[in-house]
Motif scaffolding. Structure first.
Motif, mmCIF file in Angstrom:
data_model
loop_
_atom_site.group_PDB
_atom_site.id
_atom_site.type_symbol
_atom_site.label_atom_id
_atom_site.label_comp_id
_atom_site.label_asym_id
_atom_site.label_seq_id
_atom_site.Cartn_x
_atom_site.Cartn_y
_atom_site.Cartn_z
ATOM 1 N N SER A 82 0.658 -1.187 -0.117
ATOM 2 C CA SER A 82 0.133 -0.056 -0.088
ATOM 3 C C SER A 82 0.859 1.316 -0.031
ATOM 4 C CB SER A 82 -0.972 0.025 1.398
ATOM 5 O OG SER A 82 -0.262 0.535 2.252
ATOM 6 N N VAL A 91 -4.162 0.740 -2.811
ATOM 7 C CA VAL A 91 -4.033 -0.435 -2.422
ATOM 8 C C VAL A 91 -3.661 -1.541 -3.253
ATOM 9 C CG1 VAL A 91 -5.354 -2.542 -1.492
ATOM 10 C CG2 VAL A 91 -5.984 -0.126 -0.680
ATOM 11 N N ARG A 123 -8.855 -7.269 2.897
ATOM 12 C CA ARG A 123 -9.797 -6.531 3.376
ATOM 13 C C ARG A 123 -9.495 -6.001 4.585
ATOM 14 N NH1 ARG A 123 -13.390 -10.582 1.321
ATOM 15 N NH2 ARG A 123 -12.772 -12.053 2.741
ATOM 16 N N GLN A 134 -6.405 -4.663 4.843
ATOM 17 C CA GLN A 134 -5.329 -3.568 4.490
ATOM 18 C C GLN A 134 -6.501 -2.349 4.066
ATOM 19 O OE1 GLN A 134 -4.787 -1.252 1.852
ATOM 20 N NE2 GLN A 134 -3.147 -0.473 3.251
ATOM 21 N N GLN A 135 -7.517 -2.602 3.652
ATOM 22 C CA GLN A 135 -8.776 -1.627 3.361
ATOM 23 C C GLN A 135 -9.293 -1.165 4.479
ATOM 24 O OE1 GLN A 135 -10.994 -4.074 0.577
ATOM 25 N NE2 GLN A 135 -9.906 -3.166 -1.320
ATOM 26 N N ALA A 141 -9.434 4.507 -0.791
ATOM 27 C CA ALA A 141 -8.584 3.439 -1.135
ATOM 28 C C ALA A 141 -8.546 3.363 -2.752
ATOM 29 C CB ALA A 141 -9.084 1.873 -0.595
ATOM 30 N N PRO A 151 -7.267 0.771 -5.860
ATOM 31 C CA PRO A 151 -6.750 -0.416 -6.192
ATOM 32 C C PRO A 151 -5.783 -0.057 -7.219
ATOM 33 C CG PRO A 151 -9.246 -0.626 -5.903
ATOM 34 C CD PRO A 151 -9.120 0.936 -5.871
#
Length: 355
Positions: free
Chosen positions: A114, A140, A152, A154-155, A165, A167
């Motif tokens: 991240s 992320v 999940r 990390q989010q 976030a 991606p």
């Protein structure tokens, strides 16, 4: 997993690591902080970023926030020490880091990269803020081989820190940060180095323009050396494009080709306009209102109170101090359709206002 429950271990108590600790602690999440320098860890803990107790039992998440050269080894160490935890990092470059980790032979399903797009030219735990990530993009960098629960987790960290976030794949991330972070830093450094030996009589003319362009050049050179070398391939290509544009611009000046020069400047204006607006939304048409303000306690508060009384929202603000007197100029960036009304209100209240 929608929320972090903790505990969270933060490895590295610099600006980013300490700010993460402060943000999580504000939300009641148990945090622990480690650093190679015990004094730095104690400073972060004294600011409320977490406990320095090294006996962390089964952390839910480990956040590795160390300098780039130490990322791979510290991520690998965290994966080995805490076999049930999700491990993430906040490094600026991903593809090379991932290659180093894969060469170690470790399973990486619990590792999710991240990168919070927030920071400061200042560094260390004393510069940290709990709101550093509020509303900011946070990449992320998940992969197909990541455990969905780890992604999940990390989010959930991003959400707990108040960030948004975004991606991204590792290579895409590195190209993106080369464009919007690494290239601007190099450009700022190249401009700023021209000032190092400039005569004081020239520097006395400095205003907000040169300060805006060179501000980020004040970042830690050792840290930025590691960042730029880690993303050398993506950055080199962009620098070559920039060199071509500079050569063409120099030629237009040498030939007195105003039309070509105007095209380059217009492209620059178009690029500036392409940057997303406040909160990532559509760019609002704005203008700048310049207000003369005495350098005295309460002057800025009075000005902001007058602007609020006019029902005008400030999109951005800059302050440029006068060299020869205790006063300055505050540049208020506001929506274009509100400029006339704001200027009339401020002038009526006795402020000296210009456009």
């Amino acid at each position: 997993m929608d929320e972090l429950t903790g505990p969270v271990l933060i490895v590295g108590a610099g600006l980013i690591g300490t700010s993460i600790g402060l943000a999580l602690a504000q939300r009641g999440i148990a945090t622990y902080v480690r650093d190679a320098d015990d004094t730095t860890a104690r400073i972060a803990a004294s600011r409320g970023a977490g406990s320095t107790n090294r006996s962390v039992v089964d952390p839910e998440l480990v956040v590795v926030a160390v300098p780039p050269v130490a990322l791979a080894s510290q991520i690998a160490a965290a994966l080995a020490e805490f076999p049930e935890a999700t491990v993430t990092d906040v490094g600026s470059v991903k593809a090379q880091l991932l290659e180093e980790l894969r060469l170690s032979g470790m399973r990486l399903d619990r590792y999710v990269g991240s990168h919070p797009m927030a920071g400061s030219e200042r560094s260390g735990p004393l510069a940290a803020r709990a709101d550093l990530f509020e509303g900011r993009a946070w990449a992320v960098v998940a992969r197909a081989d990541c455990d969905p629960e780890a992604v999940r987790a990390q989010q959930a960290l991003v959400l707990a820190c108040g960030a948004v976030a975004v991606p991204m794949a590792p290579e895409e991330h590195d190209r993106a940060v080369a464009l919007i972070s690494h290239l601007p830093h190099v450009a700022a450094a190249l401009v700023a180095q021209q000032l190092a030996d400039a005569p004081q009589s020239h520097l006395a003319l400095s205003g907000s323009g040169v300060r805006d362009v060179t501000r980020i050049a004040a970042g830690d050179p050792l840290l930025w050396e590691q960042i730029l070398l880690g993303n050398a391939e993506a950055l080199r290509g962009m620098l070559e494009q920039l060199r071509g544009a500079l050569d063409a611009l120099i030629s237009s000046l040498a030939e007195g080709d105003g039309a070509a020069l105007r095209r380059y400047l217009a492209l620059g204006a178009a690029g500036a306009a392409a940057i997303p607006g406040k909160h990532g939304g559509v760019t609002v048409s704005t203008e700048t209102v310049v207000v003369a303000v005495p350098d005295t306690p309460g002057a800025l508060a009075n000005l902001f109170g007058a602007v609020s009384g006019a029902g005008v929202n400030i999109e951005d603000v800059r302050i440029d101090h006068d060299t020869g007197r205790p006063a300055g100029h505050v540049e208020l960036v506001v929506a274009s359709e509100l400029v006339e009304a704001l200027m009339a209100t401020l002038a009526g209240a006795g402020w000296h206002v210009e456009r």
